[in-house]
Scaffold this active site. Sequence first.
Site, PDB file in Angstrom:
ATOM      1  N   LYS A 171      -3.052   5.394  -6.535  1.00 17.15           N
ATOM      2  CA  LYS A 171      -4.385   4.930  -6.883  1.00 17.15           C
ATOM      3  C   LYS A 171      -5.398   6.062  -6.882  1.00 17.15           C
ATOM      4  CE  LYS A 171      -7.548   1.849  -7.647  1.00 17.15           C
ATOM      5  NZ  LYS A 171      -7.642   1.422  -9.053  1.00 17.15           N
TER       6      LYS A 171
ATOM      7  N   LYS B 159      -3.778   1.567 -20.251  1.00 18.04           N
ATOM      8  CA  LYS B 159      -3.297   0.462 -19.420  1.00 18.04           C
ATOM      9  C   LYS B 159      -1.820   0.177 -19.713  1.00 18.04           C
ATOM     10  CE  LYS B 159      -5.700   0.383 -16.957  1.00 18.04           C
ATOM     11  NZ  LYS B 159      -6.960   1.032 -16.795  1.00 18.04           N
TER      12      LYS B 159
ATOM     13  N   HIS C 204      -6.393  10.930 -41.084  1.00 16.66           N
ATOM     14  CA  HIS C 204      -6.213  12.363 -40.846  1.00 16.66           C
ATOM     15  C   HIS C 204      -4.898  12.639 -40.125  1.00 16.66           C
ATOM     16  CE1 HIS C 204     -10.275  13.139 -42.236  1.00 16.66           C
ATOM     17  NE2 HIS C 204     -10.629  12.048 -41.575  1.00 16.66           N
TER      18      HIS C 204
ATOM     19  N   ASN D  98      -2.166  14.006   4.558  1.00 22.83           N
ATOM     20  CA  ASN D  98      -2.470  13.731   3.157  1.00 22.83           C
ATOM     21  C   ASN D  98      -3.069  15.012   2.583  1.00 22.83           C
ATOM     22  OD1 ASN D  98      -3.430  12.731   0.710  1.00 22.83           O
ATOM     23  ND2 ASN D  98      -5.218  11.767   1.621  1.00 22.83           N
ATOM     24  N   GLY D  99      -2.583  15.460   1.446  1.00 25.28           N
ATOM     25  CA  GLY D  99      -3.147  16.669   0.834  1.00 25.28           C
ATOM     26  C   GLY D  99      -2.074  17.731   0.649  1.00 25.28           C
TER      27      GLY D  99
ATOM     28  N   TRP E 282       2.771   9.753  -1.273  1.00 24.77           N
ATOM     29  CA  TRP E 282       2.950  10.094  -2.679  1.00 24.77           C
ATOM     30  C   TRP E 282       3.433  11.537  -2.657  1.00 24.77           C
ATOM     31  CZ3 TRP E 282       1.182  13.637  -6.302  1.00 24.77           C
ATOM     32  CH2 TRP E 282       1.428  13.308  -7.646  1.00 24.77           C
TER      33      TRP E 282
ATOM     34  N   CYS F 167      -1.414   9.379  -0.822  1.00 27.72           N
ATOM     35  CA  CYS F 167      -0.980   9.145   0.551  1.00 27.72           C
ATOM     36  C   CYS F 167      -2.038   8.326   1.283  1.00 27.72           C
ATOM     37  CB  CYS F 167      -0.722  10.412   1.346  1.00 27.72           C
ATOM     38  SG  CYS F 167       0.516  11.488   0.647  1.00 27.72           S
TER      39      CYS F 167
ATOM     40  N   ARG G  19      -2.191   3.828  -2.306  1.00 24.20           N
ATOM     41  CA  ARG G  19      -2.478   5.268  -2.383  1.00 24.20           C
ATOM     42  C   ARG G  19      -1.214   6.110  -2.566  1.00 24.20           C
ATOM     43  NH1 ARG G  19      -7.585   6.478  -0.553  1.00 24.20           N
ATOM     44  NH2 ARG G  19      -6.890   8.616  -0.299  1.00 24.20           N
TER      45      ARG G  19
ATOM     46  N   GLU H 193      -8.646   3.124 -23.586  1.00 19.04           N
ATOM     47  CA  GLU H 193      -8.400   2.419 -22.329  1.00 19.04           C
ATOM     48  C   GLU H 193      -7.264   1.394 -22.488  1.00 19.04           C
ATOM     49  OE1 GLU H 193      -8.943   2.748 -19.366  1.00 19.04           O
ATOM     50  OE2 GLU H 193      -8.958   0.810 -18.373  1.00 19.04           O
TER      51      GLU H 193
HETATM   52  O1  M6R Z   1     -10.935   6.888  -8.528  1.00 17.47           O
HETATM   53  P1  M6R Z   1     -11.271   7.440  -9.898  1.00 17.47           P
HETATM   54  O2  M6R Z   1     -12.106   6.512 -10.692  1.00 17.47           O
HETATM   55  O3  M6R Z   1     -11.860   8.816  -9.818  1.00 17.47           O
HETATM   56  O4  M6R Z   1      -9.873   7.574 -10.611  1.00 17.47           O
HETATM   57  C1  M6R Z   1      -9.780   8.183 -11.862  1.00 17.47           C
HETATM   58  C2  M6R Z   1      -8.427   7.948 -12.490  1.00 17.47           C
HETATM   59  O5  M6R Z   1      -7.417   8.503 -11.699  1.00 17.47           O
HETATM   60  C3  M6R Z   1      -8.124   6.461 -12.677  1.00 17.47           C
HETATM   61  O6  M6R Z   1      -9.117   5.836 -13.437  1.00 17.47           O
HETATM   62  C4  M6R Z   1      -6.770   6.265 -13.356  1.00 17.47           C
HETATM   63  O7  M6R Z   1      -6.808   6.769 -14.653  1.00 17.47           O
HETATM   64  C5  M6R Z   1      -6.383   4.795 -13.349  1.00 17.47           C
HETATM   65  N1  M6R Z   1      -5.096   4.637 -12.743  1.00 17.47           N
HETATM   66  C6  M6R Z   1      -6.313   4.189 -14.698  1.00 17.47           C
HETATM   67  O8  M6R Z   1      -6.011   2.838 -14.641  1.00 17.47           O
END
Ligand code: M6R
Length: 625
Positions: free
Chosen positions: A620, A498, A517, A111-112, A85, A2, A37, A494
């Site tokens: 985000k 993505k 394995h 927010n929260g 969100w 949010c 957000r 990673e």
């Molecule tokens: O703001 P942060 O680095 O703490 O966020 C951690 C994860 O939520 C963040 O890296 C998330 O996995 C990304 N969307 C990945 O691209």
Amino acid sequence: MCGIVGFVGTQPAPGEVARSYFALDVVLEGLRRLEYRGYDSAGVAVVADEQVAFRKKAGKVAMLEAEIEAAPLPDSVLGIGHTRWATHGGPTDANAHPHVVDGGKLALVHNGIIENFSELKSELVAKGHNFVSETDTEVAAALLAEAYRELGDLSAAMRAVCKRFEGTFTLLAVHADVPDRIVAARRDSPLVIGVGEGENFLGSDVSGFIDYTKQAVEMANDNVVTVTAAGYEITDLDGNPAEGKPFTVEWDAQAAKKDGFDSFMDKEIHDQPAAIRDTLLGRFDENGKLTLDELRIDESLLRSVDKIIVIACGTAAYAGQVARYAIEHWCRIPTEVELAHEFRYRDPIVNEKTLVVALSQSGETMDTLMAVRHAREQGAKVIAICNTNGSSIPREADASLYTHAGPEIAVASTKAFLAQITATYLLGLYLAQVRGNMFADEVNAVLAELRQIPEKVQQVIDREDEVKALAENMKDASSVLFLGRHVGFPVALEGALKLKEIAYLHAEGFAAGELKHGPIALVEEGQPVFIIAPSPRGRDSLHSKVVSNIQEVRARGAVTIVIAEEGDTAVNQYANHVIRVPQAPTLMQPLLATVPLQVFACAVATVKGYDVDQPRNLAKSVTVE
Ligand code: M6R
């Protein structure tokens, strides 16, 4: 999760020509910037002619804008806005914020999560209150309205209700009876004050008001702020005056714009050379010696550390995994990497000799914040590595080291990842220097390699068209696998993350050694497999093992896409496609090998027509546990 924004400006004097902007302009611009957000629904409320007027709509901010265009809101110098969100209740118009109660006089955005909302709701229902949404926010609004009626002061009412709330929140309230102010509160959710001239702002982060001011103020937990055009007043929940912490925002509004790129993610991939360069900047004294002055942590304490635990989530946790290889190699300190949400509930062995490194781009990830608190309660020292000034994690840590990647807007983290690796490397080298594990010339040799990385990342980016062509060919794949060894393993994880998060494609990352394995059973004719090949100039056994892994999957029908450094010809005969990256020592390779994987995911999502920056179901900044 949010985004929240608020604006209070000065009323035009009688006869004064209209202002160049009104609350709605500021709030909508702030919401557009904070949309990363959360983007399930959006809403605004303005106070004009001693009335609250509001619009809210399920969907993105653009839907709200269309709604306002169809049914305009009055000019006003006071407004609040929200982009959601969803937590309590689906993304519907009714559940969107603001929640307006008290006969249409009080509007609240939140927010929260108010954890005890159902108990509070029952109390209000028993008193005859009707609710029109499923949200905890409407309960908070109703309770605030009740407290306001009783106390006759919106700030006092906010303090009173916050004492009753359990959970995490940022709340912004306006009331038609007091049309000159916004009253806001925070507990474990972000809120910063923006200080202008004759106008003031509130935002979940500074991007909510960056077009108007760079002067910002952090607020502590359980503080309430009353913001007018003339100033702001912060108190604790008992009404005692409290101090905010002023800071100047270092980046400008342009940094949070797409700059001609199709998506923020695309732009942020291209920002990476600068993100690494800026993160390295200012960390050396006049003799070139690494000096992390901003850490402000006693060197004797760093010498006493006997264990390091890196805590983080998502991409940041993968940066931590990369860091582990480097820190253990340079400092000889046992280093663990743990997902913050698991760390907290595991009863970890932590004491005053444990150094916890909390990695977070946003500095607001609730899981990481809670883990930081847990670690500190157990006596550990916590160093936060964050990208967002004024955020909660660095505020609560014992010491902080900032990455200077600039604002990262796309939900998929890219430049923050490379900046986090860079910062953890600086920390590792600094520890090795302080503890005497490395000689100065050894530290300098690594730093010299690190300084070359921005230029090398640029070279990888310059070849992005090859990767984009590959993405076009592979857009119909139903699953993609990623393999890596040593530092290539977190890079594989990673790459898979993505692809999952923005292209909605099933993807898995594996340690290449784990293949036999179990995971090799997944490989069938045509299965795309990315393999991150380590440098043949590094440990030979590492390179040859990965070459064997490439052969193994290829023999079972996989389409192999190998990321290999220039001059590594050993991979050619087993690779269907080779993506070349410049030569670099093994520990530097993640900073290069990750980039094509980011480009690939971005390109696949684009070809599939998805919203690259705002993938479904995500936000985000994950500010709820
Ligand atoms: O703001 P942060 O680095 O703490 O966020 C951690 C994860 O939520 C963040 O890296 C998330 O996995 C990304 N969307 C990945 O691209």
